[in-house]
Design an enzyme around this catalytic site. Structure first.
Site, mmCIF file in Angstrom:
data_model
loop_
_atom_site.group_PDB
_atom_site.id
_atom_site.type_symbol
_atom_site.label_atom_id
_atom_site.label_comp_id
_atom_site.label_asym_id
_atom_site.label_seq_id
_atom_site.Cartn_x
_atom_site.Cartn_y
_atom_site.Cartn_z
ATOM 1 C CB CYS A 267 64.934 3.837 37.170
ATOM 2 S SG CYS A 267 63.793 4.408 35.916
HETATM 3 C C1 UGA Z 1 63.408 6.174 40.361
HETATM 4 C C2 UGA Z 1 63.890 7.428 41.082
HETATM 5 O O1 UGA Z 1 63.222 7.541 42.335
HETATM 6 C C3 UGA Z 1 63.613 8.678 40.255
HETATM 7 O O2 UGA Z 1 64.125 9.840 40.904
HETATM 8 C C4 UGA Z 1 64.280 8.528 38.888
HETATM 9 O O3 UGA Z 1 64.012 9.637 38.056
HETATM 10 C C5 UGA Z 1 63.757 7.254 38.217
HETATM 11 O O4 UGA Z 1 64.031 6.120 39.072
HETATM 12 C C6 UGA Z 1 64.475 7.101 36.910
HETATM 13 O O5 UGA Z 1 65.704 6.957 36.915
HETATM 14 O O6 UGA Z 1 63.833 7.218 35.862
HETATM 15 P P1 UGA Z 1 60.998 5.022 40.001
HETATM 16 O O7 UGA Z 1 61.690 3.988 39.162
HETATM 17 O O8 UGA Z 1 59.735 5.616 39.511
HETATM 18 O O9 UGA Z 1 61.987 6.274 40.249
HETATM 19 O O10 UGA Z 1 60.738 4.321 41.390
HETATM 20 P P2 UGA Z 1 60.969 4.674 42.929
HETATM 21 O O11 UGA Z 1 59.836 5.432 43.463
HETATM 22 O O12 UGA Z 1 62.325 5.221 43.128
HETATM 23 O O13 UGA Z 1 60.904 3.202 43.560
HETATM 24 C C7 UGA Z 1 61.847 2.207 43.196
HETATM 25 C C8 UGA Z 1 61.692 0.976 44.037
HETATM 26 O O14 UGA Z 1 62.118 1.211 45.360
HETATM 27 C C9 UGA Z 1 60.267 0.430 44.152
HETATM 28 O O15 UGA Z 1 60.320 -0.972 44.008
HETATM 29 C C10 UGA Z 1 59.843 0.809 45.545
HETATM 30 O O16 UGA Z 1 58.891 -0.070 46.097
HETATM 31 C C11 UGA Z 1 61.163 0.714 46.282
HETATM 32 N N1 UGA Z 1 61.215 1.540 47.510
HETATM 33 C C12 UGA Z 1 61.168 2.878 47.437
HETATM 34 C C13 UGA Z 1 61.319 0.908 48.738
HETATM 35 O O17 UGA Z 1 61.370 -0.332 48.841
HETATM 36 N N2 UGA Z 1 61.382 1.673 49.856
HETATM 37 C C14 UGA Z 1 61.345 3.038 49.808
HETATM 38 O O18 UGA Z 1 61.429 3.674 50.887
HETATM 39 C C15 UGA Z 1 61.226 3.655 48.574
#
Ligand code: UGA
Length: 441
Positions: A267
């Protein structure tokens, strides 16, 4: 009331399972017959904590799973949750959703119901009015707002907490015209999620809210990653203490400030690209969004640089990648930074051994015989020159000197600072940690 959900991916299957387990009469529809067969037996096609339990619960009640779109004819509410992936040029690919709404429209022709169609899939602003609404009206020969309702209903769930997020969303967004259908939709969500803010707005604002949400999250991550790079040049500085402290300021908030190898997943990277393209087309130069992306792309280069600095030429060096899932508690590797890293290391002719508690099967689909896979962390580290912790799986917290003792050269690159507190007899590099703490053998 009968509910149809079209597209049984993370969003669709979570919604199907949660609504049916609450006793709603739900039919989950997907064109993939094999996938439907599995789901109908209570087996999830992907790993998501708690999903199978709640799915089985729904199946014991009224839930039906089918690959036949005609079943939407009896539905009062239809949720569209199909994917909107990206084209090679980064543009949003609307072909799947166009096909889905076209089929819904055709079926609607013969339906005696006046259903509300909710679009949960992420689409760039203007898509509902310019593409989805005209397709539905043309195919159904009916009028939106009169014969059926059409509402933009973006989704905010995160993989790995999809069930909790579906049950308890932080907000419900309903975009569309102020019609009897909007009133009905509001009532439905008030009952489903009491005390959750419901934002009623127009289509294009609802569409933009989704991009605002994801691009802000990406911005937070790139911000902290850039700061963590600066910290690496301040002896003794620790990015986690900085994140924790600034996170206490309510204007900033503590979440999404974990420095790491960059954001991945199906996403954030895709939505950033789509928003950047959309801004460019609209004549707005997306300076900040471009910078967020650039920081994200460069973050990976650091890991390569450190391994090259320490190991010299990477040709034939054995490198262990710990974690290929884009985050813990999922088997999803789509747009995972670890996959990008492996590709770069393979180009430099390194020998890759990977470990992941859940994602080995999916990783094999990409790399086949090109890399080695193991379910044992000990085997993964054996004779390795370098171990790189990419995904914050709980299992890696337990790593200790004994585990690393089997390595040929003990270079450990910890992208998640999981081993910071340990006295390790290794050449330890952690993202976001000032150089003074580096333990150079
Ligand atoms: C993301 C959004 O958080 C959701 O709110 C949204 O609904 C979703 O996309 C979507 O559009 O369907 P998701 O893809 O499940 O959710 O993943 P995240 O938890 O957001 O993580 C994304 C990336 O960011 C991962 O690689 C994670 O490791 C990284 N991340 C996250 C960090 O490097 N640091 C952080 O503090 C948080």
């Amino acid at each position: 009331m009968k509910i149809g959900i079209i597209g049984l991916g993370f969003v669709g299957l979570s919604l199907t399972s949660v609504l049916s387990s609450k006793g709603y009469d739900v039919v989950g529809i997907d064109i993939d017959e094999g996938k439907c067969g599995k789901i109908a037996k209570g087996i999830s096609p992907f790993y998501e904590p708690g999903l199978e339990k709640i799915l089985k619960n729904g199946l014991k009640k009224k839930l039906k799973i089918s690959n036949s779109f005609s079943l939407i004819n009896n539905c009062d509410l239809i949720f569209v949750t199909v994917g909107t992936p990206q084209n090679l040029n980064g543009d949003i690919d609307l072909s799947i959703i166009k096909k889905a709404v076209s089929t819904i429209g055709t079926n609607l022709q013969n339906s005696k119901k006046s259903p509300i169609i909710f679009i949960k899939s992420t689409v760039v602003p203007g898509t509902m009015k310019k593409i989805i609404l005209p397709i539905l009206e043309k195919k159904s020969k009916k009028k939106a707002g009169k014969d059926f309702g059409l509402i933009s209903n973006p989704e905010f769930l995160q993989e790995s907490t999809a069930i909790k997020d579906t049950k308890f969303p932080h907000a419900v967004v309903l975009g569309g015209y102020s019609t009897k259908f909007m009133k009905k939709a509001k009532k439905f969500f008030e009952k489903l999620h009491p005390n959750v803010p419901i934002i009623i707005t127009n289509h294009q604002t609802a569409e933009m809210i989704k991009y605002a949400n994801n691009s802000f999250l990406a911005t937070k991550i790139s911000f902290i990653n850039q700061l963590s790079n600066i910290c690496q040049n301040i002896p003794g500085a620790n990015i986690d203490d900085i994140s924790k402290t600034i996170g206490l300021d309510p204007r900033i908030g503590k979440l999404f400030l974990n420095a790491g190898p960059g954001y991945g997943g199906s996403c954030l990277p895709k939505d950033m690209k789509a928003l950047i393209n959309f801004a460019n087309i609209s004549g707005i130069k997306p300076t900040l969004l471009n910078a967020v992306e650039e920081v994200n792309t460069n973050q990976l280069e650091q890991i390569i640089l450190i391994s090259k600095q320490r190991l010299g030429n990477l040709n034939s060096k054995r490198i262990t990648v710990l974690g290929t899932a884009f985050k813990p508690n999922t088997d999803d590797i789509r747009d995972s930074i670890a996959i990008k890293l492996i590709n770069k290391l393979l180009k430099r002719k390194a020998k890759i051994i990977i470990h992941d508690p859940r994602a080995i099967k999916n990783t094999k689909k990409i790399f086949g015989e090109k890399i080695t896979y193991t379910k044992s962390i000990k085997n993964a580290l054996s004779k390795s020159h370098c171990a790189i912790i990419m995904t914050q799986w709980k299992q890696y917290e337990k790593l200790n000197n004994k585990d690393f003792s089997y390595m040929s050269k003990k270079l450990v690159i910890d992208c998640r600072r999981m081993l910071l507190a340990k006295e390790l007899d290794v050449d330890y590099f952690a993202i976001g940690l000032g150089k003074e703490k580096w333990n150079i053998l």
